[in-house]
Every structure is written in C-alpha cells, then in structure tokens.
Write an enzyme that holds these catalytic residues in place. Sequence first.
Site, mmCIF file in Angstrom:
data_model
loop_
_atom_site.group_PDB
_atom_site.id
_atom_site.type_symbol
_atom_site.label_atom_id
_atom_site.label_comp_id
_atom_site.label_asym_id
_atom_site.label_seq_id
_atom_site.Cartn_x
_atom_site.Cartn_y
_atom_site.Cartn_z
ATOM 1 C CB CYS A 77 5.283 100.120 51.161
ATOM 2 S SG CYS A 77 6.750 99.795 52.131
ATOM 3 C CG HIS A 174 4.324 104.448 52.981
ATOM 4 N ND1 HIS A 174 3.311 103.533 53.183
ATOM 5 C CD2 HIS A 174 5.470 103.805 53.272
ATOM 6 C CE1 HIS A 174 3.817 102.385 53.587
ATOM 7 N NE2 HIS A 174 5.129 102.524 53.647
ATOM 8 C CD GLU A 176 0.354 105.293 51.962
ATOM 9 O OE1 GLU A 176 0.812 105.628 50.845
ATOM 10 O OE2 GLU A 176 0.860 104.394 52.661
HETATM 11 N N1 GLN Z 1 8.556 95.607 55.488
HETATM 12 C C1 GLN Z 1 7.232 95.378 54.998
HETATM 13 C C2 GLN Z 1 7.149 94.066 54.205
HETATM 14 O O1 GLN Z 1 8.137 93.516 53.857
HETATM 15 C C3 GLN Z 1 6.756 96.528 54.128
HETATM 16 C C4 GLN Z 1 6.745 97.818 54.927
HETATM 17 C C5 GLN Z 1 5.687 98.803 54.519
HETATM 18 O O2 GLN Z 1 4.708 98.485 53.834
HETATM 19 N N2 GLN Z 1 5.858 100.020 54.987
HETATM 20 O O3 GLN Z 1 6.073 93.614 53.953
#
Ligand code: GLN
Length: 197
Positions: A77, A174, A176
């Site tokens: 992410c 995610h 994890e």
């Molecule tokens: N929206 C976050 C970003 O742009 C990422 C979200 C996340 O890691 N769950 O950094």
Amino acid sequence: MKIGVLALQGDFIEHVHALRRVGAEAREVRLPDQLEALDGLIIPGGESTTIGKLASDFELLEPLRAFGRQKAIWGTCAGAIFLAKDVRREQPLLELMDITVARNAFGRQVNSFEVDLNIPALGAVDPRGTPYHAIFIRAPLIESVQKDAEILATLPDGRIVAARQGCWLATVFHPELTLDDRFHQYFVEMSRSTRNL
Ligand code: GLN
C-alpha cells in the site's frame, strides 16, 4: 532469514507478527545501520508522504535505495507507493520499481473494501490455489508496469493490484491484516533467492 520492517509510521507491527508466524526473524528498522545483515525489507502501509518525509529526515533514502539494489524489498500500500518510480506528484520516493502508481485511486477511507483474488504466483508457496482475500484501505492502484516488471494480480476488471520486478514486490492491499501468510512466505522465499544470487 532476517527480514526488516521499516518502522517509521504505519502498520509495521502486523508485518513483524506475520514474519514471525512464517518462521523468519523480524527486525524493526528506523536507522540506516539497522539495514545491515538483513536479507530483505518490508515497507508497510500507512501514509506514503509521512513515510517519505521521515525517511528523508532520518537520512534513510539513499541507504534504502542502496539496499534495494542488492536485496529484496516489498512495499504494501503506502509502501508500494514509496517503492515506485512514478506517482505523478511530488513526494519523496525510493524510485526503484518501474511502476506508475495512482494514490487513493478508489476514493476516500470509507470506500475501502475487501475482495477475493486469484493470484497464480502464490502457487509457489501453496499449490492448492485457494483464492486470496485482499483488504484495500484507501488504496492506490498500479496504473501500469514498465520494463521487466510483471503483473502478479488484478481485480476482476483487470486493474493491477500487485506486481513484481526481480527482487521488488508491490501489493496495494494489506496481507499483514489477515492470517493468510502466503505473501509473507512468498517474500521470504524471494529474499532467500536474492541472497543466493
Ligand atoms: N492512502 C495512503 C497513501 O496514499 C495509503 C493507504 C495505506 O497504506 N493503506 O499514502
């Protein structure tokens, strides 16, 4: 296998727990010298601008790039954003992986969702091929992959949500946050094969 988790911001502790479940030695990384002797590194989800700013303040950007040129790195992410070469806006990035990422591509936090994905690459750690339950939290999208980066997973409509380029792995969801540890096993194996190169 010793795997570090960048512990500046975000859900690093969940990665530490998942790594221990799959039998790896997990280390939190906050300073450049903590990268020494690691076989791989995970960059967790969180806020990519915050992770980037802290990495820059703690003089971690260059050490992380140097690490990634030799060893395995997995970004989840926000970590996938930080690993990318291009996010089409100004923010500190590692600029390692040849992927173009769009931040917050699914809308706001309330538009977070979960979906089952078919991920053939996970057959390397579990041949049963059970669908993978993926959790997306204000997730980015991998808009495109370049050079030798490969697509590992897409949504049913074809949008890219996981990619690999050699020793770099990016997932916009995610792993994890579930007890399905196939991605952590997959990354430990990636780190092992990179170490043995
Ligand atoms: N929206 C976050 C970003 O742009 C990422 C979200 C996340 O890691 N769950 O950094």
